[in-house]
Design a protein around this motif. Structure first.
Motif, PDB file in Angstrom:
ATOM      1  N   MET A   1       0.869  -1.164   0.000  1.00 31.05           N
ATOM      2  CA  MET A   1       0.000   0.000   0.000  1.00 31.05           C
ATOM      3  C   MET A   1       0.911   1.221   0.000  1.00 31.05           C
ATOM      4  O   MET A   1       1.582   1.485   0.983  1.00 31.05           O
ATOM      5  CB  MET A   1      -0.910  -0.045   1.230  1.00 31.05           C
ATOM      6  CG  MET A   1      -1.770   1.145   1.433  1.00 31.05           C
ATOM      7  SD  MET A   1      -2.915   0.911   2.781  1.00 31.05           S
ATOM      8  CE  MET A   1      -4.410   0.720   1.859  1.00 31.05           C
ATOM      9  N   ASP A   8      -9.253   4.823   4.784  1.00 33.16           N
ATOM     10  CA  ASP A   8      -8.839   3.563   4.174  1.00 33.16           C
ATOM     11  C   ASP A   8      -8.967   2.418   5.169  1.00 33.16           C
ATOM     12  O   ASP A   8      -8.902   2.622   6.390  1.00 33.16           O
ATOM     13  CB  ASP A   8      -7.371   3.624   3.725  1.00 33.16           C
ATOM     14  CG  ASP A   8      -7.171   4.378   2.423  1.00 33.16           C
ATOM     15  OD1 ASP A   8      -8.170   4.723   1.768  1.00 33.16           O
ATOM     16  OD2 ASP A   8      -6.006   4.618   2.078  1.00 33.16           O
ATOM     17  N   THR A  10      -7.041  -0.992   6.117  1.00 34.84           N
ATOM     18  CA  THR A  10      -5.755  -1.623   5.898  1.00 34.84           C
ATOM     19  C   THR A  10      -5.642  -2.895   6.738  1.00 34.84           C
ATOM     20  O   THR A  10      -6.330  -3.054   7.741  1.00 34.84           O
ATOM     21  CB  THR A  10      -4.608  -0.640   6.215  1.00 34.84           C
ATOM     22  OG1 THR A  10      -3.374  -1.223   5.844  1.00 34.84           O
ATOM     23  CG2 THR A  10      -4.577  -0.267   7.684  1.00 34.84           C
ATOM     24  N   ALA A  73      -3.876  -2.878   1.460  1.00 37.53           N
ATOM     25  CA  ALA A  73      -5.312  -2.587   1.446  1.00 37.53           C
ATOM     26  C   ALA A  73      -6.080  -3.860   1.747  1.00 37.53           C
ATOM     27  O   ALA A  73      -5.752  -4.931   1.234  1.00 37.53           O
ATOM     28  CB  ALA A  73      -5.718  -2.029   0.084  1.00 37.53           C
TER      29      ALA A  73
END
Length: 81
Positions: A1, A8, A10, A73
């Protein structure tokens, strides 16, 4: 990433964040400082932890120090691996 942005989601493996066990999935509302140590670069994150099937674990954010090189991700529970 390569670029982590607020909001986001993660994922990091159990050896890629400090003081935890098992994979860690976070929705990131706060990105803190980077730390350079002998074992690599680490990033302070506060995030809402998610279970592997998607629901949030706790209503409060948790803090994690995550190895920058290991951040990826999250593909979600329905993604083919």
């Amino acid at each position: 990433m390569t670029t982590l942005k607020l909001g986001d989601v993660t994922e990091a493996g159990d050896r890629d964040y400090k003081y935890g066990t098992g994979p860690l999935i976070l929705r990131v509302p706060r990105i803190g400082d980077r730390q350079h140590t002998a074992d690599g670069e680490w990033l302070d994150l506060d995030g809402l932890e998610l279970r592997s099937d998607g629901p949030q674990v706790e209503p409060q954010p948790r803090h994690a120090e995550v190895r920058v090189a290991a951040l990826r991700a999250w593909r979600g529970p329905n993604a083919r691996r």
